[in-house]
Design a protein around this motif. Structure first.
Motif, PDB file in Angstrom:
ATOM      1  N   VAL A  25       0.834  -1.206   0.000  1.00  0.00           N
ATOM      2  CA  VAL A  25       0.000   0.000   0.000  1.00  0.00           C
ATOM      3  C   VAL A  25       0.867   1.253   0.000  1.00  0.00           C
ATOM      4  N   ASP A  26       1.960   1.223   0.751  1.00  0.00           N
ATOM      5  CA  ASP A  26       2.856   2.381   0.873  1.00  0.00           C
ATOM      6  C   ASP A  26       4.301   1.886   0.839  1.00  0.00           C
ATOM      7  N   SER A  34       6.998   3.377   0.973  1.00  0.00           N
ATOM      8  CA  SER A  34       7.961   4.093   1.806  1.00  0.00           C
ATOM      9  C   SER A  34       8.112   3.467   3.191  1.00  0.00           C
ATOM     10  N   VAL A  35       7.272   2.489   3.508  1.00  0.00           N
ATOM     11  CA  VAL A  35       7.304   1.862   4.828  1.00  0.00           C
ATOM     12  C   VAL A  35       8.507   0.922   4.945  1.00  0.00           C
ATOM     13  N   SER A  37      -4.408  -2.224   4.552  1.00  0.00           N
ATOM     14  CA  SER A  37      -4.818  -0.928   4.017  1.00  0.00           C
ATOM     15  C   SER A  37      -5.258   0.009   5.145  1.00  0.00           C
ATOM     16  N   ALA A  85      -2.038   1.083   7.035  1.00  0.00           N
ATOM     17  CA  ALA A  85      -1.267   2.053   6.241  1.00  0.00           C
ATOM     18  C   ALA A  85      -1.948   3.417   6.262  1.00  0.00           C
ATOM     19  N   GLY A  86      -3.281   3.432   6.192  1.00  0.00           N
ATOM     20  CA  GLY A  86      -4.027   4.693   6.242  1.00  0.00           C
ATOM     21  C   GLY A  86      -3.821   5.415   7.561  1.00  0.00           C
ATOM     22  N   GLY A 108      -0.228   6.767   7.809  1.00  0.00           N
ATOM     23  CA  GLY A 108      -0.014   7.932   6.962  1.00  0.00           C
ATOM     24  C   GLY A 108      -0.805   9.150   7.393  1.00  0.00           C
ATOM     25  N   ARG A 122      -4.139  11.958   4.388  1.00  0.00           N
ATOM     26  CA  ARG A 122      -3.670  11.343   3.147  1.00  0.00           C
ATOM     27  C   ARG A 122      -4.729  10.482   2.483  1.00  0.00           C
ATOM     28  N   ARG A 123      -5.618   9.890   3.283  1.00  0.00           N
ATOM     29  CA  ARG A 123      -6.538   8.942   2.663  1.00  0.00           C
ATOM     30  C   ARG A 123      -7.962   9.483   2.490  1.00  0.00           C
TER      31      ARG A 123
END
Length: 198
Positions: free
Chosen positions: A30-31, A33-34, A162, A165-166, A169, A173-174
């Protein structure tokens, strides 16, 4: 962002660790950058016991505690023993600093031999992390022996990842700006009320 997976699996290989790895991979999906770090509690069992007796964590346990406290999000996975999380799992969270998890997004997960133990997520794990004032994602993931390779587990993993990750972040962002359909106008309540009175 940093994601820490805390796995309380005891065997090698471990289905508990496998579930933690799959959840972490889904979060990275999902991201990208994690960054993921895994804490294997099996390797810290003696130091956890010593920390209870002495009040001081050993070098490896202190590093694990620091990683958890500094994480942007956690995936916590335990095998089910006696219809609850394992003693090793609970002991690790007992030796953490009191406020280490306050406001931290946490995805709870568990493995067991039977689907009958799936409520461990709601009756044991969610209350534990609510007490620690973490923010527990809505979807927990339980994997019984028959779930591996079966339909449904992958979807639960994706949904939970998901959500985590939301939260990691941030809500901004979401949540996209609302889009109004053509020909549709939103009238604030105050204006509607004023029009009725006038």
């Amino acid at each position: 962002m940093k994601l820490v997976v805390v796995s309380a699996g005891l065997s090698v290989p471990s289905s508990t660790r496998l579930l933690g790895d799959r959840l972490a991979a889904a979060v990275v999906g999902v991201d990208a950058s994690v960054e993921v770090q895994v804490v294997e509690l099996r390797d810290l069992a003696v130091e956890i016991a010593h920390a209870f007796a002495s009040g001081f964590p050993g070098r490896k346990l202190a590093a694990a505690m620091e990683a958890v406290a500094g994480a942007d999000g956690l995936v916590v996975v335990t095998p089910v023993f006696s219809a609850s999380y394992s003693g090793l799992f609970k002991s690790f969270f007992d030796v953490l600093e009191r406020d280490a998890l306050v406001g931290k997004p946490v995805l709870i997960a568990a493995t067991g031999g039977s689907a009958r133990h799936s409520l461990v997520l709601e009756h044991a794990m969610r209350p534990l992390f609510a007490y620690l004032r973490a923010v527990v994602v809505p979807t927990g993931v339980y994997a019984a022996s028959e779930d591996w390779g079966a339909e449904g587990l992958a979807g639960r993993i994706e949904r939970a990842a998901s959500e985590l990750a939301g939260l990691m972040g941030g809500l901004s962002r979401r949540v996209a700006a609302p889009v109004e359909p053509e020909g549709f106008v939103v009238v604030p309540f105050e204006e509607q009320l004023a029009a009725l009175r006038g």
